[in-house]
Design an enzyme around this catalytic site. Structure first.
Site, PDB file in Angstrom:
ATOM      1  N   ALA A  66       0.845  -1.457  -0.164  1.00  0.00           N
ATOM      2  CA  ALA A  66      -0.208  -0.104  -0.060  1.00  0.00           C
ATOM      3  C   ALA A  66       0.895   0.708   0.208  1.00  0.00           C
ATOM      4  O   ALA A  66       2.135   1.205  -0.018  1.00  0.00           O
ATOM      5  CB  ALA A  66      -1.288  -0.113   1.340  1.00  0.00           C
ATOM      6  N   GLU A 135       4.844  -4.885   6.848  1.00  0.00           N
ATOM      7  CA  GLU A 135       3.976  -3.813   7.606  1.00  0.00           C
ATOM      8  C   GLU A 135       5.110  -3.619   9.355  1.00  0.00           C
ATOM      9  O   GLU A 135       4.644  -2.604   9.116  1.00  0.00           O
ATOM     10  CB  GLU A 135       2.455  -4.111   7.983  1.00  0.00           C
ATOM     11  CG  GLU A 135       1.910  -4.239   6.384  1.00  0.00           C
ATOM     12  CD  GLU A 135       1.880  -5.894   5.965  1.00  0.00           C
ATOM     13  OE1 GLU A 135       2.832  -6.100   5.926  1.00  0.00           O
ATOM     14  OE2 GLU A 135       1.738  -5.620   4.496  1.00  0.00           O
TER      15      GLU A 135
HETATM   16  N1  CAA Z   1       4.624   2.769  -0.761  1.00  0.00           N
HETATM   17  C1  CAA Z   1       5.051   4.362  -1.207  1.00  0.00           C
HETATM   18  N2  CAA Z   1       6.389   4.807  -2.025  1.00  0.00           N
HETATM   19  C2  CAA Z   1       7.108   3.521  -2.097  1.00  0.00           C
HETATM   20  C3  CAA Z   1       6.811   2.523  -1.580  1.00  0.00           C
HETATM   21  C4  CAA Z   1       4.825   2.143  -0.962  1.00  0.00           C
HETATM   22  N3  CAA Z   1       4.682   1.115  -0.633  1.00  0.00           N
HETATM   23  N4  CAA Z   1       7.795   1.330  -1.636  1.00  0.00           N
HETATM   24  C5  CAA Z   1       8.488   2.301  -2.382  1.00  0.00           C
HETATM   25  N5  CAA Z   1       8.281   3.456  -2.678  1.00  0.00           N
HETATM   26  C6  CAA Z   1       8.932   4.826  -2.695  1.00  0.00           C
HETATM   27  C7  CAA Z   1      10.005   5.199  -2.182  1.00  0.00           C
HETATM   28  O1  CAA Z   1       9.785   6.262  -1.148  1.00  0.00           O
HETATM   29  C8  CAA Z   1      11.496   5.511  -3.231  1.00  0.00           C
HETATM   30  O2  CAA Z   1      10.656   6.885  -3.562  1.00  0.00           O
HETATM   31  P1  CAA Z   1      11.908   7.577  -3.847  1.00  0.00           P
HETATM   32  O3  CAA Z   1      12.560   7.837  -4.706  1.00  0.00           O
HETATM   33  O4  CAA Z   1      11.515   9.084  -4.026  1.00  0.00           O
HETATM   34  O5  CAA Z   1      12.032   7.998  -2.013  1.00  0.00           O
HETATM   35  C9  CAA Z   1      11.168   5.023  -4.597  1.00  0.00           C
HETATM   36  O6  CAA Z   1       9.450   3.939  -4.063  1.00  0.00           O
HETATM   37  C10 CAA Z   1      11.943   3.259  -5.283  1.00  0.00           C
HETATM   38  O7  CAA Z   1      12.158   3.271  -3.357  1.00  0.00           O
HETATM   39  P2  CAA Z   1      13.461   1.988  -2.626  1.00  0.00           P
HETATM   40  O8  CAA Z   1      14.366   3.647  -2.862  1.00  0.00           O
HETATM   41  O9  CAA Z   1      13.032   2.336  -1.653  1.00  0.00           O
HETATM   42  O10 CAA Z   1      14.213   1.399  -3.516  1.00  0.00           O
HETATM   43  P3  CAA Z   1      14.790   0.442  -2.960  1.00  0.00           P
HETATM   44  O11 CAA Z   1      15.447  -0.881  -3.990  1.00  0.00           O
HETATM   45  O12 CAA Z   1      15.984   0.904  -1.874  1.00  0.00           O
HETATM   46  O13 CAA Z   1      13.998  -0.468  -1.957  1.00  0.00           O
HETATM   47  C11 CAA Z   1      11.898  -1.569  -1.496  1.00  0.00           C
HETATM   48  C12 CAA Z   1      12.822  -1.622  -2.507  1.00  0.00           C
HETATM   49  C13 CAA Z   1      12.773  -2.766  -0.380  1.00  0.00           C
HETATM   50  C14 CAA Z   1      10.908  -2.154  -1.202  1.00  0.00           C
HETATM   51  C15 CAA Z   1      11.701  -0.447  -0.141  1.00  0.00           C
HETATM   52  O14 CAA Z   1      11.433   0.058  -1.102  1.00  0.00           O
HETATM   53  C16 CAA Z   1      11.318  -0.275   1.013  1.00  0.00           C
HETATM   54  O15 CAA Z   1      11.483  -0.760   2.047  1.00  0.00           O
HETATM   55  N6  CAA Z   1       9.513  -0.235   0.810  1.00  0.00           N
HETATM   56  C17 CAA Z   1       8.448  -0.150   1.159  1.00  0.00           C
HETATM   57  C18 CAA Z   1       7.540  -2.105   1.314  1.00  0.00           C
HETATM   58  C19 CAA Z   1       6.337  -2.044   2.415  1.00  0.00           C
HETATM   59  O16 CAA Z   1       6.929  -1.815   3.532  1.00  0.00           O
HETATM   60  N7  CAA Z   1       5.576  -2.653   2.193  1.00  0.00           N
HETATM   61  C20 CAA Z   1       3.911  -2.408   2.739  1.00  0.00           C
HETATM   62  C21 CAA Z   1       3.617  -1.080   2.803  1.00  0.00           C
HETATM   63  S1  CAA Z   1       2.812  -1.264   4.199  1.00  0.00           S
HETATM   64  C22 CAA Z   1       1.179  -1.733   3.454  1.00  0.00           C
HETATM   65  O17 CAA Z   1       0.656  -2.524   2.697  1.00  0.00           O
HETATM   66  C23 CAA Z   1       0.132  -2.019   4.448  1.00  0.00           C
HETATM   67  C24 CAA Z   1      -1.361  -3.195   4.071  1.00  0.00           C
HETATM   68  O18 CAA Z   1      -1.037  -4.529   4.585  1.00  0.00           O
HETATM   69  C25 CAA Z   1      -2.270  -2.632   2.853  1.00  0.00           C
END
Ligand code: CAA
Length: 261
Positions: A66, A135
């Site tokens: 999300a 999460e």
């Molecule tokens: N929401 C919003 N933006 C996100 C995102 C997300 N879930 N995942 C990645 N992005 C964005 C980052 O903020 C980044 O944006 P900027 O370029 O503006 O800084 C861009 O995407 C690229 O991401 P990274 O620079 O972080 O890329 P990376 O290769 O270093 O890492 C990753 C990749 C490990 C997937 C990392 O992006 C990450 O940990 N993302 C979040 C994953 C996460 O926590 N997902 C769960 C969300 S909560 C949920 O889903 C609740 C539910 O049950 C409904």
């Protein structure tokens, strides 16, 4: 509907939904969820589409969850509940759709992305994919069905391990614990997913629909009631023209031509 965040394409009788917000690793914001819901309705009502594939644009992400900007903005417990329940409704639509839905997991499938893959009927992952429910690292819990579908797929202990640690696992590990059903080289993912989709699409559509329903309903109730439910679904397929065609074609030693009636 004009889609801004996803691509909806058709190849023969396969519908393909591609999440297309590469800059944020295809994270599911509200607008993307609205489009996903509309795309599923569109492909469901198109009788020429017999199987659906969900995938992400590029090789890096299927769906990275999300959208964390929207999660950050949630203002109250009631809003949080509404956020989760609404997303769950869309994933239930996929799970209970009369057509088979395949997740072609091309990269990160995290949080809502892993939950989306779990709402699909079959999961095929690229060998480079990574899956998880991170999460807990955000101070929240999965809200799009993860605490429920993950233990059903991999068992309570493994689900608790993944959800309580937020650990990301490789496609190979996901295969080992039953979170995905196939792992293929990343370059072959879409071809293999389409091959599987074409095979399912060649079967009798009503038999596909009722087999899916029988499995979905039956695995949530006791075995005696589940088998009774299966018998009722078996009765329904027996009333179809495709049952006559399928059995006749076998006896006449020719390929069946299923029409979905
Ligand atoms: N929401 C919003 N933006 C996100 C995102 C997300 N879930 N995942 C990645 N992005 C964005 C980052 O903020 C980044 O944006 P900027 O370029 O503006 O800084 C861009 O995407 C690229 O991401 P990274 O620079 O972080 O890329 P990376 O290769 O270093 O890492 C990753 C990749 C490990 C997937 C990392 O992006 C990450 O940990 N993302 C979040 C994953 C996460 O926590 N997902 C769960 C969300 S909560 C949920 O889903 C609740 C539910 O049950 C409904």
């Amino acid at each position: 509907m004009e889609y801004q965040n996803i691509l909806v394409t058709r190849e023969e009788n396969i519908g393909i939904v591609t999440f297309n917000r590469a800059k944020v690793l295809n994270a599911l914001n509200h607008a993307t969820m609205v489009e996903l819901s509309a795309a599923i309705d569109e492909l469901d009502s198109d009788r020429t589409v017999r199987c659906i594939i969900l995938t992400g644009a590029g090789e890096k992400a299927f769906v990275a969850g999300a959208d964390i900007n929207e999660l950050r903005a949630i203002a109250s417990a009631a809003e949080g509940t509404e956020f989760a329940a609404w997303g769950q409704t869309i994933f239930f639509k996929i799970e209970t759709l009369s057509k088979a839905v395949i997740a072609a997991v091309n990269g990160y499938a995290l949080g809502g992305g892993c939950e989306l893959a779990m709402a699909c009927d079959i999961r095929m992952a690229a060998d480079s994919a990574k899956l998880g429910q991170p999460e807990i690292n955000l101070g929240i819990i999965p809200g799009y069905g993860g605490t429920q579908r993950l233990p059903r797929l991999v068992g309570k202990g493994r689900a608790k391990w993944l959800i309580l640690t937020g650990d990301m696992i490789s496609a190979q590990e996901a295969l080992r614990i039953g979170l995905v059903d196939f792992v293929v080289p990343v370059a072959e993912l879409m071809n293999k997913a389409k091959e599987l989709a074409r095979k399912i699409a060649s079967k009798a559509p009503l038999a596909v629909a009722w087999a899916k329903k029988s499995i979905n309903v039956g695995t949530e109730i006791d075995l005696v009631a589940a088998c009774a439910y299966e018998a009722s679904q078996f009765g329904l397929v027996c009333g179809t023209e495709d049952r006559v065609e399928g059995t006749t074609a076998f006896l006449e030693k020719r390929p069946a031509q299923f029409t979905g009636r």
